[in-house]
Design a protein around this motif. Structure first.
Motif, PDB file in Angstrom:
ATOM      1  N   LEU A 178      -5.893  13.950   1.433  1.00 48.92           N
ATOM      2  CA  LEU A 178      -7.243  13.413   1.632  1.00 48.92           C
ATOM      3  C   LEU A 178      -7.728  12.534   0.485  1.00 48.92           C
ATOM      4  CD1 LEU A 178      -8.973  16.593   3.126  1.00 48.92           C
ATOM      5  CD2 LEU A 178      -8.012  14.630   4.358  1.00 48.92           C
ATOM      6  N   ASP A 179      -7.078  12.642  -0.663  1.00 50.20           N
ATOM      7  CA  ASP A 179      -7.557  11.882  -1.826  1.00 50.20           C
ATOM      8  C   ASP A 179      -6.723  10.634  -2.081  1.00 50.20           C
ATOM      9  OD1 ASP A 179      -5.258  13.147  -2.624  1.00 50.20           O
ATOM     10  OD2 ASP A 179      -6.056  13.922  -4.507  1.00 50.20           O
ATOM     11  N   ARG A 180      -5.894  10.250  -1.125  1.00 50.84           N
ATOM     12  CA  ARG A 180      -5.045   9.073  -1.316  1.00 50.84           C
ATOM     13  C   ARG A 180      -5.662   7.855  -0.645  1.00 50.84           C
ATOM     14  NH1 ARG A 180      -2.965   9.574  -5.554  1.00 50.84           N
ATOM     15  NH2 ARG A 180      -4.626  11.091  -5.706  1.00 50.84           N
ATOM     16  N   ASP A 192     -10.343   3.381   0.073  1.00 51.83           N
ATOM     17  CA  ASP A 192     -10.354   4.841   0.207  1.00 51.83           C
ATOM     18  C   ASP A 192     -10.303   5.262   1.673  1.00 51.83           C
ATOM     19  OD1 ASP A 192     -10.641   4.923  -2.524  1.00 51.83           O
ATOM     20  OD2 ASP A 192     -12.717   5.631  -2.511  1.00 51.83           O
ATOM     21  N   ARG A 193      -9.855   6.482   1.899  1.00 52.53           N
ATOM     22  CA  ARG A 193      -9.976   7.105   3.220  1.00 52.53           C
ATOM     23  C   ARG A 193     -11.453   7.126   3.612  1.00 52.53           C
ATOM     24  NH1 ARG A 193     -12.132  11.859   3.653  1.00 52.53           N
ATOM     25  NH2 ARG A 193     -11.991  13.051   5.598  1.00 52.53           N
ATOM     26  N   ALA A 194     -11.746   6.738   4.851  1.00 51.94           N
ATOM     27  CA  ALA A 194     -13.132   6.708   5.323  1.00 51.94           C
ATOM     28  C   ALA A 194     -13.585   8.131   5.647  1.00 51.94           C
ATOM     29  CB  ALA A 194     -13.263   5.824   6.555  1.00 51.94           C
ATOM     30  N   PRO A 195     -14.676   8.609   5.039  1.00 58.94           N
ATOM     31  CA  PRO A 195     -15.138   9.980   5.312  1.00 58.94           C
ATOM     32  C   PRO A 195     -15.702  10.143   6.720  1.00 58.94           C
ATOM     33  CG  PRO A 195     -16.088   9.090   3.269  1.00 58.94           C
ATOM     34  CD  PRO A 195     -15.476   7.950   4.003  1.00 58.94           C
ATOM     35  N   GLU A 206       0.812  -1.221   0.000  1.00 62.26           N
ATOM     36  CA  GLU A 206       0.000   0.000   0.000  1.00 62.26           C
ATOM     37  C   GLU A 206       0.844   1.269   0.000  1.00 62.26           C
ATOM     38  OE1 GLU A 206      -4.001  -1.788   2.172  1.00 62.26           O
ATOM     39  OE2 GLU A 206      -2.629  -0.556   3.358  1.00 62.26           O
ATOM     40  N   ARG A 207       1.908   1.297   0.784  1.00 63.92           N
ATOM     41  CA  ARG A 207       2.633   2.552   0.977  1.00 63.92           C
ATOM     42  C   ARG A 207       3.711   2.813  -0.068  1.00 63.92           C
ATOM     43  NH1 ARG A 207       0.056   6.286   3.070  1.00 63.92           N
ATOM     44  NH2 ARG A 207       2.038   7.356   3.399  1.00 63.92           N
ATOM     45  N   LEU A 208       4.313   1.778  -0.638  1.00 61.32           N
ATOM     46  CA  LEU A 208       5.353   2.026  -1.639  1.00 61.32           C
ATOM     47  C   LEU A 208       4.792   2.735  -2.876  1.00 61.32           C
ATOM     48  CD1 LEU A 208       8.340  -0.251  -2.473  1.00 61.32           C
ATOM     49  CD2 LEU A 208       7.115   0.883  -4.307  1.00 61.32           C
ATOM     50  N   PRO A 209       3.650   2.318  -3.445  1.00 61.08           N
ATOM     51  CA  PRO A 209       3.083   3.085  -4.566  1.00 61.08           C
ATOM     52  C   PRO A 209       2.733   4.521  -4.192  1.00 61.08           C
ATOM     53  CG  PRO A 209       2.099   0.903  -4.463  1.00 61.08           C
ATOM     54  CD  PRO A 209       2.880   1.079  -3.199  1.00 61.08           C
ATOM     55  N   LEU A 210       2.300   4.733  -2.929  1.00 62.56           N
ATOM     56  CA  LEU A 210       2.012   6.098  -2.482  1.00 62.56           C
ATOM     57  C   LEU A 210       3.280   6.939  -2.459  1.00 62.56           C
ATOM     58  CD1 LEU A 210      -0.288   7.909  -1.276  1.00 62.56           C
ATOM     59  CD2 LEU A 210      -0.950   5.592  -1.862  1.00 62.56           C
ATOM     60  N   ALA A 211       4.394   6.348  -2.060  1.00 65.26           N
ATOM     61  CA  ALA A 211       5.663   7.070  -2.060  1.00 65.26           C
ATOM     62  C   ALA A 211       6.082   7.426  -3.481  1.00 65.26           C
ATOM     63  CB  ALA A 211       6.748   6.240  -1.376  1.00 65.26           C
ATOM     64  N   ALA A 212       5.927   6.487  -4.407  1.00 66.98           N
ATOM     65  CA  ALA A 212       6.281   6.769  -5.800  1.00 66.98           C
ATOM     66  C   ALA A 212       5.437   7.909  -6.350  1.00 66.98           C
ATOM     67  CB  ALA A 212       6.096   5.510  -6.640  1.00 66.98           C
ATOM     68  N   TRP A 213       4.151   7.899  -6.039  1.00 65.60           N
ATOM     69  CA  TRP A 213       3.271   8.990  -6.474  1.00 65.60           C
ATOM     70  C   TRP A 213       3.707  10.312  -5.859  1.00 65.60           C
ATOM     71  CZ3 TRP A 213       0.247  12.074  -3.327  1.00 65.60           C
ATOM     72  CH2 TRP A 213      -0.671  12.919  -3.977  1.00 65.60           C
ATOM     73  N   THR A 214       4.095  10.283  -4.575  1.00 62.49           N
ATOM     74  CA  THR A 214       4.527  11.500  -3.895  1.00 62.49           C
ATOM     75  C   THR A 214       5.799  12.059  -4.524  1.00 62.49           C
ATOM     76  OG1 THR A 214       3.521  10.738  -1.831  1.00 62.49           O
ATOM     77  CG2 THR A 214       5.165  12.486  -1.666  1.00 62.49           C
ATOM     78  N   ASP A 268     -18.956   7.169  -4.816  1.00 64.19           N
ATOM     79  CA  ASP A 268     -17.587   7.618  -5.029  1.00 64.19           C
ATOM     80  C   ASP A 268     -16.606   6.944  -4.090  1.00 64.19           C
ATOM     81  OD1 ASP A 268     -18.425   9.328  -7.040  1.00 64.19           O
ATOM     82  OD2 ASP A 268     -18.691  11.035  -5.676  1.00 64.19           O
ATOM     83  N   VAL A 269     -17.079   6.523  -2.911  1.00 64.28           N
ATOM     84  CA  VAL A 269     -16.200   5.887  -1.939  1.00 64.28           C
ATOM     85  C   VAL A 269     -16.154   4.391  -2.205  1.00 64.28           C
ATOM     86  CG1 VAL A 269     -15.853   5.389   0.508  1.00 64.28           C
ATOM     87  CG2 VAL A 269     -16.614   7.651  -0.198  1.00 64.28           C
ATOM     88  N   ARG A 270     -14.936   3.870  -2.335  1.00 66.72           N
ATOM     89  CA  ARG A 270     -14.727   2.447  -2.590  1.00 66.72           C
ATOM     90  C   ARG A 270     -13.793   1.870  -1.535  1.00 66.72           C
ATOM     91  NH1 ARG A 270     -16.135   1.436  -8.021  1.00 66.72           N
ATOM     92  NH2 ARG A 270     -17.813   2.912  -8.517  1.00 66.72           N
TER      93      ARG A 270
END
Length: 538
Positions: free
Chosen positions: A375-377, A397-400, A334-342, A392-394
């Motif tokens: 918030l959109d990650r 996703d971050r829980a609203p 989960e976190r490695l793709p987020l780092a690449a995006w960042t 929209d929430v799947r």
């Protein structure tokens, strides 16, 4: 022997330590620095990190010690040419209560997290350097610089971009350093009254620039950032008080003597790198030890805090034998793709900002976009995500958030208050979800917090649903946030990401998913095997 040894006591390591400690995990946290640094490198948590701070119970302290983001004033040749407020058109919404981050010195944020950690009986061991790691399959032994050792079942390296833990693991840190993109930084003091402390001042001209942002909680402290002085061959000079004074006078056109002090001087080079792996056996990486990127957007510290929040509950579940070690694989997943995006986002925002400041009126507001809020990650690609949901929430996703009332008393509350704490949350939207809620509590006990969410009408006082802590979604905002059209069960992971959205009659899917998050019970003393809902797991 500790359950987890955390190496590095910056915001990432402290967030992880607080999360683990509140889950009953024994933690040891060490840092090689001889004392607590007064660093204010990062400027504060973004909206997603504020949600993490709320869950950890430190939000009130953070808000009290910080300020809201300031309007930015841009100068050219010493003259103001434009003001900008990147958040002028934003405001909190029912599903996202924090639309902007906060400004706070990093040392103050660390102080708040250390105080929280102390409440669990844990303190940071300063002057303690890890120089070696040995794993035997069931634990890790860390060799310390003083000749002693420290044992733990897991080790997490939160020790920054030059991570000793990462180097001991032999994990490559691939990327590049731009030797031409250099900035000098420090904390400075400026004569009170010379500059408006309600403004983030930014001077840019053909010869470089100076940026000064007031440090909250101080009378005369400012964050100082500037292009460096250079020698005759164009090489950047090391930062110094006299150098800062010359840069200050050159770009602001104010007397150099108004800059009365400078500490924590450093040279920053644009460094864009990422670890190939986040885990080797019982040793993991988080924060800058796993990824570093351009400063634009202020995502460095925030990405580390969010790494820690993803990892904490997973480590706890594995250590308590409530999940298999495969749950730890989802941390990197989960976190490695987020780092690449960042890395990509911050590099692009840096390019845009450097382009913007070439023209009068350009400034650091160019670096701020909706994506820098965090918030959109989400993790829709994760193996922990499940198909389901029409809105929209799947899953992933971050829980609203959403405002509700306690059905039993009518007192106002929020979904975030229900989520807060070391548990899984199961929300039942509609009367048809009662069986799923009952089964969740019966099978998982305190590991699950189950709440029925009513919309059209609240239950009668004294009913079982009220006693169980039902919520009245009087305005329908919770239903709208999750796209609920009929009776639906929503499982929210302990890190406040949606795990499953299922129909009320899909009891098997809910049971299976909860068993993934909280499936293996403590060992049955009669058999030596784990138990799940009465079914023996060998």
């Amino acid at each position: 022997m500790a359950d987890v040894l955390i190496v590095g006591a910056g915001p990432t390591g402290l967030t992880l330590a607080c999360d683990l400690a509140r889950r009953g995990v024994t933690v040891r946290i060490v840092d090689k620095s001889p004392g607590y640094p007064r660093s204010s490198r990062a400027k504060g948590p973004n909206p997603r990190s504020l949600e993490v701070m709320e869950d950890l119970g430190v939000l009130d302290a953070v808000l009290a010690a910080s300020s809201a983001p300031l309007p930015m004033r841009k100068y050219r040749d010493g003259v103001p040419v434009a003001d900008a407020d990147p958040y002028a058109d934003s405001s909190p919404t029912p599903d996202a209560p924090y639309d902007r981050g906060r400004l706070i010195a990093q040392w103050r944020l660390e102080e708040i997290l250390r105080d929280r950690l102390a409440g669990y009986g844990v303190s940071v061991e300063t002057g303690t350097e890890v120089v070696g790691l040995t794993e035997d399959g069931t634990s890790v032994t860390a060799a310390l610089a003083d000749g002693s050792t420290a044992g733990a079942r897991y080790v997490v390296g939160c020790d920054g971009a030059h991570s000793r833990v990462r180097k001991l693991l032999g994990i490559p840190f691939r990327g590049e350093t731009d030797e031409e993109q250099v900035m000098v930084c420090g904390d400075v003091e400026i004569t009170p009254g010379v500059l408006d402390r309600g403004i983030w001042h930014q001077w840019f001209d053909g010869g470089g620039g100076v940026m000064l942002c007031p440090v909250p909680g101080t009378r005369a402290g400012w964050w100082f950032q500037s292009g460096p002085e250079r020698d005759g061959d164009g090489r950047p000079l090391a930062p110094s008080l006299e150098g800062f004074r010359r840069l200050f006078a050159r770009h602001t056109r104010l007397p150099a003597g108004h800059l009365t002090g400078a500490t924590l001087l450093s040279t920053y080079r644009v460094n864009v790198r990422m670890a190939d792996r986040y885990r080797v056996g019982r040793v993991l990486l988080a924060g800058d030890a796993a990824h570093v990127h351009a400063i634009a957007g202020g995502l460095g510290m925030n990405t580390g805090i969010q790494d820690a929040f993803n990892l904490g509950w997973k480590l706890a579940q594995v250590l308590k034998k409530r999940a298999g070690t495969e749950l730890l694989d989802t941390y990197e997943e989960e976190r490695l793709p987020l780092a690449a995006w960042t890395l990509d986002l911050t590099s692009e925002r840096l390019r845009a900002t450097l382009e913007a400041i070439r023209e009068p009126g350009g400034g650091l507001d160019t670096a701020i976009t909706p994506s820098t809020t965090g918030l959109d990650r989400g993790y829709r690609w994760s193996s922990l995500a499940r198909p389901g949901g029409d809105g929209d929430v799947r899953s992933g996703d971050r829980a609203p958030d959403a405002p509700c009332t306690e059905a039993s008393t009518g007192a106002p509350t929020r979904l975030f208050r229900v989520f807060a704490g070391p548990h899984i949350t199961v929300l039942g939207f509609g009367a048809g979800t009662d069986r799923a809620l009952r089964e969740a509590v019966a099978a998982h006990g305190d590991a699950v917090r189950a709440r029925r969410v009513y919309h059209a009408a609240a239950p009668e006082p004294g009913t079982a649903a009220v006693v169980a802590g039902a919520l009245h979604d009087r305005q329908g905002l919770a239903h709208a946030a999750y796209g609920i059209g009929g009776d639906t069960v929503v499982v929210v992971r302990p890190d406040n990401h949606v795990g499953l959205i299922a129909g009320a009659d899909d009891h098997a899917a809910v049971r299976r998913y909860l068993d993934v998050l909280d499936g293996v019970r403590e060992q049955d003393p009669m058999s030596g095997a784990g138990m799940v809902d009465g079914t023996r797991k060998g």
